[in-house]
Scaffold this active site. Structure first.
Site, PDB file in Angstrom:
ATOM      1  N   LYS A  79       0.852  -1.187   0.000  1.00  0.00           N
ATOM      2  CA  LYS A  79       0.000   0.000   0.000  1.00  0.00           C
ATOM      3  C   LYS A  79       0.893   1.244   0.000  1.00  0.00           C
ATOM      4  O   LYS A  79       1.929   1.264   0.684  1.00  0.00           O
ATOM      5  CB  LYS A  79      -0.874  -0.048   1.262  1.00  0.00           C
ATOM      6  CG  LYS A  79      -1.917   1.048   1.381  1.00  0.00           C
ATOM      7  CD  LYS A  79      -2.789   0.792   2.611  1.00  0.00           C
ATOM      8  CE  LYS A  79      -3.904   1.803   2.788  1.00  0.00           C
ATOM      9  NZ  LYS A  79      -4.732   1.507   3.975  1.00  0.00           N
ATOM     10  N   SER A 154      -9.605   1.411   2.957  1.00  0.00           N
ATOM     11  CA  SER A 154      -8.758   2.215   2.102  1.00  0.00           C
ATOM     12  C   SER A 154      -7.707   1.430   1.335  1.00  0.00           C
ATOM     13  O   SER A 154      -7.150   1.960   0.369  1.00  0.00           O
ATOM     14  CB  SER A 154      -8.070   3.289   2.950  1.00  0.00           C
ATOM     15  OG  SER A 154      -7.222   2.696   3.917  1.00  0.00           O
ATOM     16  N   SER A 178      -9.659  -1.158   7.036  1.00  0.00           N
ATOM     17  CA  SER A 178      -9.127  -0.957   5.684  1.00  0.00           C
ATOM     18  C   SER A 178      -8.399  -2.131   5.064  1.00  0.00           C
ATOM     19  O   SER A 178      -8.038  -2.077   3.892  1.00  0.00           O
ATOM     20  CB  SER A 178      -8.197   0.246   5.664  1.00  0.00           C
ATOM     21  OG  SER A 178      -8.976   1.410   5.593  1.00  0.00           O
TER      22      SER A 178
HETATM   23  N1  GLN Z   1     -13.184   3.437   6.612  1.00  0.00           N
HETATM   24  C1  GLN Z   1     -12.425   3.799   7.774  1.00  0.00           C
HETATM   25  C2  GLN Z   1     -12.047   5.252   7.714  1.00  0.00           C
HETATM   26  O1  GLN Z   1     -12.323   5.862   6.733  1.00  0.00           O
HETATM   27  C3  GLN Z   1     -11.238   2.905   7.924  1.00  0.00           C
HETATM   28  C4  GLN Z   1     -10.031   3.391   7.260  1.00  0.00           C
HETATM   29  C5  GLN Z   1      -8.817   2.586   7.564  1.00  0.00           C
HETATM   30  O2  GLN Z   1      -8.904   1.527   8.177  1.00  0.00           O
HETATM   31  N2  GLN Z   1      -7.666   3.126   7.185  1.00  0.00           N
HETATM   32  O3  GLN Z   1     -11.471   5.780   8.646  1.00  0.00           O
END
Ligand code: GLN
Length: 488
Positions: A79, A154, A178
């Protein structure tokens, strides 16, 4: 079977017996990327030359009878919020679009030591804020199963890459789901380890009390192997626990006897898609048929989890992202009349809307007069959420639940309403608030042909149990299908 549809262990077997070379494996994945990533948009950069050079070196060492690492010759993508020395690490933000880290993240170093082959960097929601990878400033990732649907986020690029056969392994980060949510949308395995299990040194911080790096793979044993390669103590991350790396791959094939699977009544309420509910209930039946005991549990504070998470995550983000001022780090505006104007212009131009929204929310929650009412209160409820889990894990080994209330949603369907997007994190964020390990494994397909994941959670540092329990289901259900059955 083509190389890009193979699982990690199949590839390792072929590499070890030298029936295939690391260069051939690497080239097959590079070819798949070349052919298909124009449509999927999983990767922000591809490091083809260095990957082939690294693969050739692994082949040379193997041929010379020298020792090679545990992941020798296996391609991987990271990532793009994980720092890679000399390779751009953008966080999918204009703010960092030209940032080339002068050092490797701890996990990147560990992967080099394990002789994994870095193929490139994967797309994400800007600074890992989002659930669809649509917040990226640098490109759009689509779901390899259906190009009109989101890959999730994400870590959408990492999940899509494994699903599409661009790499057998990937790393993502999970602050509130994410890794697990895109894994479920794309039909692959995604593991969020216990908080403290994997060093975040070199992971660009979003919310430091929640962030954790973890693996994606096509099957549970691939995830186990990758966890073993990246876990263990690192003094450069003060939250990294002083424990040796995990050894989960060695035991993952051993079923657990007397397994107790918890089902929380709060997880099966309005808003849950019937196909997702059916898949989870079917999975529970599979565990029952394997001799597991199913135990009803309650997580009474889980209804506060979304509010608590977004207060804490945004508060921490507002503090972590203060460093991007155009001086210490990041994009610098060219038009300004004084220093304060320069900060303002740089941040206004560099950050996207979602990132700005969260910085504002967090700064508000932390401000004098509101701190006690919002941030401090959230910390207290966070403790109650953890206590619910502590109580539940007195009686169960794992908790089974949905990953997301629905299969992958359509691109654009959620972007106009950020709150709706936040609410869909309901099943994943509690694990981050409580620091627990959690995994998403493929558990079925919707009638419209989209993957559905099953989430399993375990008590802190019980990754070995979690992975063995996941493997028990996977053995019955079958491995994750590829999103492209032919032509990859
Ligand atoms: N959807 C969650 C957020 O927007 C999780 C994001 C993540 O785990 N980086 O914060």
């Amino acid at each position: 079977m083509s190389l890009v549809t193979s699982t990690t262990s199949e590839l390792l077997g072929q590499l070890a017996s030298r029936s295939v070379s690391a260069v051939e494996v690497t080239q097959s994945y590079l070819d798949a990327i070349q052919r298909r990533d124009g449509q999927v948009g999983a990767l922000l950069s591809v490091t083809a030359d260095s990957a082939l050079a690294q693969a050739a070196e692994v082949d040379r060492r193997r041929a010379a009878g020298e020792a090679v690492g545990a992941l020798a010759g296996l391609p991987i993508v990271l990532k793009d919020n994980i720092c890679t020395q000399g390779i751009k690490t953008t966080c999918a933000s204009k703010m960092l679009k030209d940032f080339v880290p002068p050092y490797d993240a701890h996990v990147a170093t560990r992967l080099k030591q394990a002789d994994a082959i870095l193929l490139g960097k994967a797309n994400l929601d800007e600074f890992a804020m989002g659930s669809s990878s649509e917040n990226s400033a640098l490109g759009k990732t689509v779901n390899p199963w259906s190009f009109e649907h989101a890959a999730g986020g994400s870590s959408g690029g990492s999940a899509a890459a494994v699903s599409a056969g661009f790499a057998p392994l990937a790393l993502g980060s999970d602050t509130g789901g994410s890794i697990r949510q895109p894994a479920s949308f794309c039909g692959v395995v995604g593991l969020k380890p216990t908080y403290g299990r994997v060093s975040r040194f070199g992971l660009v911080a979003y919310a430091s009390s929640l962030d954790q790096i973890g693996p994606f793979a096509r099957d549970v044993s691939g995830a186990a192997l990758l966890l073993d390669a990246i876990s263990g103590h690192d003094r450069r991350d003060s939250t990294s626990v002083d424990a040796p790396p995990t050894l989960t791959a060695a035991t993952v094939e051993q079923p657990l006897s007397g397994l107790r699977v918890g089902i929380a009544r709060e997880h099966f309420v309005a808003g849950l898609d019937p196909e997702v509910e059916a898949a989870v209930r079917r999975a529970v039946e599979v565990y029952k048929s394997l001799g597991a005991t199913i135990v009803d549990i309650s997580l009474p504070h889980s209804k506060y989890a979304i509010a608590v998470y977004y207060l804490i995550a945004c508060s921490e983000a507002s503090s972590n992202l203060a460093r991007y001022d155009g001086v210490h780090y990041g994009h610098r505006a060219t038009e300004f009349s004084n220093l304060v104007e320069m900060y303002k212009a740089s941040r206004s131009e560099g950050f996207g809307d979602e990132v700005k929204r969260r910085i504002m929310l967090g700064a508000y929650a932390l401000s004098a007069g509101y701190y006690d009412a919002y941030y401090l209160k959230a910390l207290k409820v966070r403790r109650l959420i953890r206590q619910d889990f502590d109580a539940a894990f007195q009686n169960v080994d794992v908790i089974a639940s949905p990953v997301n209330p629905t299969p992958a949603f359509k691109l654009g369907e959620m972007t106009a309403d950020p709150l709706k997007m936040y609410l869909a994190d309901i099943y994943t964020i509690s694990a981050n608030l409580a620091g627990l390990p959690g995994i998403s494994i493929p558990a079925g397909m919707s009638a419209s042909g989209l993957p559905i994941g099953l989430q399993l959670l375990a008590a802190p540092f019980e990754e070995e149990k979690l992975l063995r329990a996941a493997r028990m289901f996977e053995r019955e259900h079958g491995p994750a299908p590829m999103s492209w059955k032919s032509g990859v």
